[in-house]
Write a protein that holds these residues in place. Sequence first.
Motif, PDB file in Angstrom:
ATOM      1  N   LEU A  62       0.830  -1.202   0.000  1.00  0.00           N
ATOM      2  CA  LEU A  62       0.000   0.000   0.000  1.00  0.00           C
ATOM      3  C   LEU A  62       0.866   1.254   0.000  1.00  0.00           C
ATOM      4  N   LEU A  63       1.928   1.275   0.811  1.00  0.00           N
ATOM      5  CA  LEU A  63       2.824   2.435   0.798  1.00  0.00           C
ATOM      6  C   LEU A  63       3.512   2.562  -0.551  1.00  0.00           C
ATOM      7  N   ASP A  64       3.951   1.443  -1.107  1.00  0.00           N
ATOM      8  CA  ASP A  64       4.594   1.464  -2.418  1.00  0.00           C
ATOM      9  C   ASP A  64       3.664   2.067  -3.461  1.00  0.00           C
ATOM     10  N   ASP A  65       2.415   1.608  -3.475  1.00  0.00           N
ATOM     11  CA  ASP A  65       1.432   2.146  -4.420  1.00  0.00           C
ATOM     12  C   ASP A  65       1.216   3.641  -4.201  1.00  0.00           C
ATOM     13  N   ALA A  66       1.139   4.040  -2.926  1.00  0.00           N
ATOM     14  CA  ALA A  66       0.902   5.451  -2.619  1.00  0.00           C
ATOM     15  C   ALA A  66       2.033   6.327  -3.139  1.00  0.00           C
ATOM     16  N   LEU A  67       3.281   5.916  -2.907  1.00  0.00           N
ATOM     17  CA  LEU A  67       4.426   6.715  -3.348  1.00  0.00           C
ATOM     18  C   LEU A  67       4.506   6.791  -4.867  1.00  0.00           C
ATOM     19  N   VAL A  68       4.220   5.677  -5.516  1.00  0.00           N
ATOM     20  CA  VAL A  68       4.221   5.668  -6.987  1.00  0.00           C
ATOM     21  C   VAL A  68       3.159   6.618  -7.524  1.00  0.00           C
ATOM     22  N   ARG A  69       1.970   6.577  -6.956  1.00  0.00           N
ATOM     23  CA  ARG A  69       0.879   7.413  -7.461  1.00  0.00           C
ATOM     24  C   ARG A  69       1.118   8.893  -7.170  1.00  0.00           C
ATOM     25  N   ILE A  70       1.675   9.192  -6.001  1.00  0.00           N
ATOM     26  CA  ILE A  70       1.942  10.595  -5.658  1.00  0.00           C
ATOM     27  C   ILE A  70       2.979  11.189  -6.606  1.00  0.00           C
ATOM     28  N   THR A  71       4.065  10.465  -6.827  1.00  0.00           N
ATOM     29  CA  THR A  71       5.107  10.980  -7.716  1.00  0.00           C
ATOM     30  C   THR A  71       4.634  11.018  -9.160  1.00  0.00           C
ATOM     31  N   ALA A  72       3.800  10.055  -9.545  1.00  0.00           N
ATOM     32  CA  ALA A  72       3.253  10.066 -10.904  1.00  0.00           C
ATOM     33  C   ALA A  72       2.338  11.268 -11.110  1.00  0.00           C
ATOM     34  N   ALA A  73       1.724  11.745 -10.034  1.00  0.00           N
ATOM     35  CA  ALA A  73       0.852  12.917 -10.118  1.00  0.00           C
ATOM     36  C   ALA A  73       1.645  14.222 -10.165  1.00  0.00           C
ATOM     37  N   GLY A  74       2.978  14.124 -10.038  1.00  0.00           N
ATOM     38  CA  GLY A  74       3.823  15.299 -10.209  1.00  0.00           C
ATOM     39  C   GLY A  74       4.400  15.880  -8.943  1.00  0.00           C
ATOM     40  N   ALA A  75       4.215  15.197  -7.793  1.00  0.00           N
ATOM     41  CA  ALA A  75       4.715  15.735  -6.531  1.00  0.00           C
ATOM     42  C   ALA A  75       5.915  14.940  -6.031  1.00  0.00           C
ATOM     43  N   LYS A  76       6.818  15.624  -5.357  1.00  0.00           N
ATOM     44  CA  LYS A  76       7.883  14.959  -4.627  1.00  0.00           C
ATOM     45  C   LYS A  76       7.341  14.535  -3.256  1.00  0.00           C
ATOM     46  N   VAL A  77       8.064  13.666  -2.581  1.00  0.00           N
ATOM     47  CA  VAL A  77       7.696  13.232  -1.239  1.00  0.00           C
ATOM     48  C   VAL A  77       8.905  13.405  -0.324  1.00  0.00           C
ATOM     49  N   VAL A  78       8.670  14.019   0.843  1.00  0.00           N
ATOM     50  CA  VAL A  78       9.693  14.067   1.895  1.00  0.00           C
ATOM     51  C   VAL A  78       9.090  13.353   3.102  1.00  0.00           C
ATOM     52  N   LEU A  79       9.783  12.333   3.587  1.00  0.00           N
ATOM     53  CA  LEU A  79       9.206  11.413   4.565  1.00  0.00           C
ATOM     54  C   LEU A  79      10.204  11.175   5.694  1.00  0.00           C
ATOM     55  N   THR A  80       9.739  11.311   6.928  1.00  0.00           N
ATOM     56  CA  THR A  80      10.566  10.980   8.087  1.00  0.00           C
ATOM     57  C   THR A  80       9.966   9.778   8.807  1.00  0.00           C
ATOM     58  N   SER A  81      10.767   9.137   9.631  1.00  0.00           N
ATOM     59  CA  SER A  81      10.284   7.988  10.409  1.00  0.00           C
ATOM     60  C   SER A  81       9.778   8.449  11.764  1.00  0.00           C
ATOM     61  N   ARG A  99      16.135   9.405  -6.439  1.00  0.00           N
ATOM     62  CA  ARG A  99      16.144   9.671  -7.881  1.00  0.00           C
ATOM     63  C   ARG A  99      14.726   9.716  -8.446  1.00  0.00           C
ATOM     64  N   GLY A 100      13.786   9.042  -7.759  1.00  0.00           N
ATOM     65  CA  GLY A 100      12.398   9.051  -8.208  1.00  0.00           C
ATOM     66  C   GLY A 100      11.542  10.087  -7.516  1.00  0.00           C
ATOM     67  N   GLY A 101      12.178  10.959  -6.717  1.00  0.00           N
ATOM     68  CA  GLY A 101      11.432  12.040  -6.080  1.00  0.00           C
ATOM     69  C   GLY A 101      10.922  11.718  -4.692  1.00  0.00           C
ATOM     70  N   VAL A 102      11.378  10.604  -4.092  1.00  0.00           N
ATOM     71  CA  VAL A 102      10.986  10.252  -2.719  1.00  0.00           C
ATOM     72  C   VAL A 102      12.206  10.422  -1.824  1.00  0.00           C
ATOM     73  N   HIS A 103      12.151  11.392  -0.932  1.00  0.00           N
ATOM     74  CA  HIS A 103      13.289  11.745  -0.087  1.00  0.00           C
ATOM     75  C   HIS A 103      13.028  11.265   1.342  1.00  0.00           C
ATOM     76  N   LEU A 104      13.830  10.307   1.790  1.00  0.00           N
ATOM     77  CA  LEU A 104      13.666   9.730   3.125  1.00  0.00           C
ATOM     78  C   LEU A 104      14.657  10.367   4.089  1.00  0.00           C
ATOM     79  N   ARG A 105      14.151  10.749   5.246  1.00  0.00           N
ATOM     80  CA  ARG A 105      15.003  11.292   6.294  1.00  0.00           C
ATOM     81  C   ARG A 105      14.758  10.467   7.556  1.00  0.00           C
ATOM     82  N   THR A 106      15.557   9.398   7.684  1.00  0.00           N
ATOM     83  CA  THR A 106      15.376   8.463   8.794  1.00  0.00           C
ATOM     84  C   THR A 106      16.642   8.311   9.635  1.00  0.00           C
ATOM     85  N   ARG A 107      17.736   8.980   9.257  1.00  0.00           N
ATOM     86  CA  ARG A 107      19.023   8.815   9.935  1.00  0.00           C
ATOM     87  C   ARG A 107      19.479  10.133  10.555  1.00  0.00           C
ATOM     88  N   VAL A 108      20.137  10.027  11.698  1.00  0.00           N
ATOM     89  CA  VAL A 108      20.640  11.220  12.381  1.00  0.00           C
ATOM     90  C   VAL A 108      21.603  11.993  11.480  1.00  0.00           C
TER      91      VAL A 108
END
Length: 402
Positions: A62-81, A99-108
């Motif tokens: 479900l998360l995979d589908d959500a990220l694919v659809r959001i980026t396909a709609a033209g938006a980047k994603v910034v996500l923290t844990s 590279r696909g527009g999903v930016h993860l910030r999970t590390r110090v």
Amino acid sequence: MRLLHTSDWHLGRSFHGVGMLDAQRDFVDQLVACVQERSVDVVLIAGDVYDRALPGLDVVKLLDDALVRITAAGAKVVLTSGNHDSAVRLGFASRLLERGGVHLRTRVQDLDVPVLLPLDGEDGDGQKAGSGSEASAAVLAVYGIPYLEPRLVAEELGVDTASHFEVTKAAVGRIREDIRMRSADAAIHSVVLAHTFASGGITSDSERDLSIGGLGAVPLDLFTDFGYTALGHLHGRQELAPNVRYSGSPLAYSFSEAAHRKGAWLLEVDASGVGAVEEILWEAPKALAVLCGKLAGLLDAEEHAWAESAYCQVTLTDSQRPAQAMEQLRARFPDTLVLAFDPEGAQARSKKSYSSRLSEAVDDLGVCCGFLDHVRGRSAGETEEAALREALEAARLEGAEL
């Protein structure tokens, strides 16, 4: 540029035993539609993406589908844990996903590595200050502070006291220093994601405590000098300051959230900084009803007709617990999930100990009826009393024969 502030998706969570994946898929549909209709450039997710550190395969999908659809709609994603996520697992393949527009910030170590978004419409990167890259006239720097467990990150952040305040203060200090260095070459406007409990926030029953005794709260003024701070952890959408807000969870995860209006915040950002902040509302798949009263009144009152299609939490106030109360309630309210009893006169009854009740019993039948009343909050009916009398008589005769 438009940013959509969300958090606390808690994918995979259930609601009092009812699975919520379908409701969460419906939320994702609404989110993607909002991205398309409002021309959202960046979706912010401030932690607790999953409900547990080891989510099921259907939840990960479900998360995979959500990220694919959001980026396909033209938006980047910034996500923290968040504190429900596994930062290591959620952060897997972060460099590839970027590279696909999903930016993860999970590390110090990535606290002060922002996602750079030039406000002239060109693409940006997340290189450290002083890298020699040509600066834009105005840049939006989006930083992500994941949930920081003090005992695990205090040494890495260089603090002596393992407290939420000290580690958050150190994290914010690193971000401020990075902004200061970048400001020498460009006009930097900052947005910070943080999964934490900020002072002044209103809690719900569905949140996991970050520490015992409220010591997990951090001062609000740690965040007020940023252009906008997108907070996660608390499930009620709320404004702590004009530029410091919780988006809340997209769905209700406890009956304490029955009065919440679930949604997100839509930010307008231009070369002058963060401007208007607008509320976005999500449509709930099912209403929540918190009902209280005597059983007969709840079953007959027309004012409760709306709750017949809702998830219900019911508290009965009958002086004695009605027989088959749940069955009777579900005949009218099929989705009654929680049943509690708060009988009238309960306080007076509770003052009398069980031993004192036993001392008042005049015979064995009185002892049995008193026990039944004590454990279920309802005295024995005529049929039950007759059955107890018959059982006691049978036991007496059996004993006499021996």
